[in-house]
Write a protein that holds these residues in place. Structure first.
Motif, PDB file in Angstrom:
ATOM      1  N   ILE A  28      41.124  33.801  30.220  1.00 25.54           N
ATOM      2  CA  ILE A  28      39.997  34.727  30.104  1.00 25.54           C
ATOM      3  C   ILE A  28      40.485  36.129  29.766  1.00 25.54           C
ATOM      4  CG2 ILE A  28      38.500  33.450  31.682  1.00 25.54           C
ATOM      5  CD1 ILE A  28      39.155  35.503  33.837  1.00 25.54           C
ATOM      6  N   ASP A  29      39.711  36.805  28.931  1.00 24.39           N
ATOM      7  CA  ASP A  29      39.867  38.241  28.742  1.00 24.39           C
ATOM      8  C   ASP A  29      38.996  38.925  29.789  1.00 24.39           C
ATOM      9  OD1 ASP A  29      41.624  38.412  26.490  1.00 24.39           O
ATOM     10  OD2 ASP A  29      39.969  37.723  25.229  1.00 24.39           O
ATOM     11  N   TYR A  30      39.446  40.077  30.279  1.00 23.07           N
ATOM     12  CA  TYR A  30      38.682  40.717  31.352  1.00 23.07           C
ATOM     13  C   TYR A  30      38.854  42.226  31.325  1.00 23.07           C
ATOM     14  CZ  TYR A  30      42.994  41.799  33.818  1.00 23.07           C
ATOM     15  OH  TYR A  30      44.229  42.324  34.143  1.00 23.07           O
ATOM     16  N   GLU A  31      37.896  42.876  31.947  1.00 21.73           N
ATOM     17  CA  GLU A  31      37.995  44.306  32.240  1.00 21.73           C
ATOM     18  C   GLU A  31      37.529  44.480  33.681  1.00 21.73           C
ATOM     19  OE1 GLU A  31      37.010  48.019  29.600  1.00 21.73           O
ATOM     20  OE2 GLU A  31      35.197  47.455  30.697  1.00 21.73           O
ATOM     21  N   LEU A  32      38.314  45.196  34.464  1.00 21.20           N
ATOM     22  CA  LEU A  32      37.995  45.410  35.873  1.00 21.20           C
ATOM     23  C   LEU A  32      37.716  46.889  36.112  1.00 21.20           C
ATOM     24  CD1 LEU A  32      37.843  44.686  38.883  1.00 21.20           C
ATOM     25  CD2 LEU A  32      40.351  44.839  38.968  1.00 21.20           C
ATOM     26  N   ASP A  41      41.854  47.979  35.426  1.00 23.87           N
ATOM     27  CA  ASP A  41      42.775  47.078  34.743  1.00 23.87           C
ATOM     28  C   ASP A  41      42.003  46.310  33.683  1.00 23.87           C
ATOM     29  OD1 ASP A  41      45.121  45.791  34.132  1.00 23.87           O
ATOM     30  OD2 ASP A  41      45.081  44.435  35.860  1.00 23.87           O
ATOM     31  N   GLY A  42      42.728  45.696  32.764  1.00 23.90           N
ATOM     32  CA  GLY A  42      42.056  44.900  31.752  1.00 23.90           C
ATOM     33  C   GLY A  42      43.037  44.286  30.788  1.00 23.90           C
ATOM     34  N   SER A  43      42.620  43.219  30.144  1.00 29.93           N
ATOM     35  CA  SER A  43      43.495  42.530  29.201  1.00 29.93           C
ATOM     36  C   SER A  43      43.678  43.306  27.909  1.00 29.93           C
ATOM     37  CB  SER A  43      42.935  41.130  28.891  1.00 29.93           C
ATOM     38  OG  SER A  43      41.592  41.205  28.456  1.00 29.93           O
ATOM     39  N   THR A 149      34.439  47.183  46.028  1.00 33.14           N
ATOM     40  CA  THR A 149      33.616  46.262  45.251  1.00 33.14           C
ATOM     41  C   THR A 149      34.180  46.245  43.835  1.00 33.14           C
ATOM     42  OG1 THR A 149      31.616  46.645  46.550  1.00 33.14           O
ATOM     43  CG2 THR A 149      31.325  45.808  44.307  1.00 33.14           C
ATOM     44  N   LEU A 150      34.524  45.069  43.349  1.00 33.07           N
ATOM     45  CA  LEU A 150      35.165  44.924  42.046  1.00 33.07           C
ATOM     46  C   LEU A 150      34.150  44.472  41.010  1.00 33.07           C
ATOM     47  CD1 LEU A 150      38.330  43.023  43.330  1.00 33.07           C
ATOM     48  CD2 LEU A 150      38.037  45.498  43.036  1.00 33.07           C
ATOM     49  N   ARG A 151      34.160  45.132  39.864  1.00 34.13           N
ATOM     50  CA  ARG A 151      33.207  44.809  38.797  1.00 34.13           C
ATOM     51  C   ARG A 151      33.971  44.317  37.567  1.00 34.13           C
ATOM     52  NH1 ARG A 151      28.300  46.751  40.352  1.00 34.13           N
ATOM     53  NH2 ARG A 151      28.326  48.208  42.112  1.00 34.13           N
ATOM     54  N   TYR A 152      33.850  43.028  37.320  1.00 28.03           N
ATOM     55  CA  TYR A 152      34.543  42.404  36.193  1.00 28.03           C
ATOM     56  C   TYR A 152      33.589  42.166  35.028  1.00 28.03           C
ATOM     57  CZ  TYR A 152      38.330  41.014  39.427  1.00 28.03           C
ATOM     58  OH  TYR A 152      39.352  40.991  40.336  1.00 28.03           O
ATOM     59  N   HIS A 153      34.104  42.350  33.822  1.00 26.30           N
ATOM     60  CA  HIS A 153      33.449  41.800  32.636  1.00 26.30           C
ATOM     61  C   HIS A 153      34.453  40.812  32.062  1.00 26.30           C
ATOM     62  CE1 HIS A 153      30.893  41.410  29.112  1.00 26.30           C
ATOM     63  NE2 HIS A 153      32.011  41.421  28.392  1.00 26.30           N
ATOM     64  N   VAL A 154      34.030  39.557  31.948  1.00 24.71           N
ATOM     65  CA  VAL A 154      34.957  38.517  31.513  1.00 24.71           C
ATOM     66  C   VAL A 154      34.422  37.801  30.273  1.00 24.71           C
ATOM     67  CG1 VAL A 154      35.775  38.155  33.872  1.00 24.71           C
ATOM     68  CG2 VAL A 154      33.933  36.720  32.988  1.00 24.71           C
TER      69      VAL A 154
END
Length: 205
Positions: A28-32, A41-43, A149-154
């Motif tokens: 997965i590609d992600y942005e945190l 962080d993020g890919s 609280t962690l917010r991911y876009h995957v």
């Protein structure tokens, strides 16, 4: 069975093969981002890379892994992971005062340094230096993302059957994680430059 039914069966099988479920190898590609929307962080960032993992073995924080289940190749999703389903709540008892003499090079200890300590029962724990005093050092053994609280876009890049070797490795890492204070998401290294033992001292009131 009618041609239409055969076609439906084939489609279901194809969809299932590309869906995240136990024993699938997932990329997965992600942005945190944090609670304020700042990127942690993020890919796509400098030095970033996609997450590669085998689903079902606790290789990700629980809230993220649970939310990924059922997604298929090419799908994108915003995922919010509360602290209790991420790196846990902060525990102020993990802010401790350690004798400076217990460090390998007491004179070189500085704020921001990270060390690996071993507790009396053999557990290893990563701790960050918060403050350096004359004879003691204040350290924090909470994970840096604890309490957040962690917010991911995957985006799911690829889903496939995991190989036997990949499954074996994931299962082994899960077993090791059960004996490790930070669990499978611990991201510090245990290199040869880390201290063998840093004795944990008295807790701060």
């Amino acid at each position: 069975m009618s041609p239409g039914a055969q076609g439906a069966t084939h489609l279901d099988s194809s969809v299932s093969a590309n869906t995240i479920q136990p024993n699938r190898h997932v990329t997965i590609d992600y942005e945190l981002r944090d609670e304020d929307g700042d990127v942690i962080d993020g890919s796509e960032g400098e030095g970033g890379e996609p997450i590669h993992y085998v689903h079902g073995y606790g290789m990700l924080v629980p809230g993220l892994e649970a939310a990924l289940a059922g997604l298929a190749t090419g799908e994108e999703r915003d995922i919010v992971v509360p602290a209790e389903a991420g790196y846990g709540e902060r525990d102020e008892e993990l802010v401790m005062e350690v004798d400076r003499a217990d460090f390998p090079r007491p004179e070189a200890v500085a704020v921001g340094d990270e060390f690996v300590a071993e507790s009396p029962d053999g557990d290893q724990i990563a701790m960050n230096v918060l403050e350096v005093k004359k004879d003691t050092v204040i350290v924090d053994a909470n994970h840096p993302l604890a309490g957040m609280t962690l917010r991911y876009h995957v985006k799911v890049r690829d889903v496939r059957e995991a190989t036997e070797d990949e499954i074996h490795k994931a299962a082994h890492e899960l077993d090791v994680a059960h004996e490790h204070v930070h669990g499978p998401d611990c991201d510090h290294g245990h290199d040869e430059n880390a201290p063998d033992v840093v004795a944990l001292g008295r807790k701060l009131n």
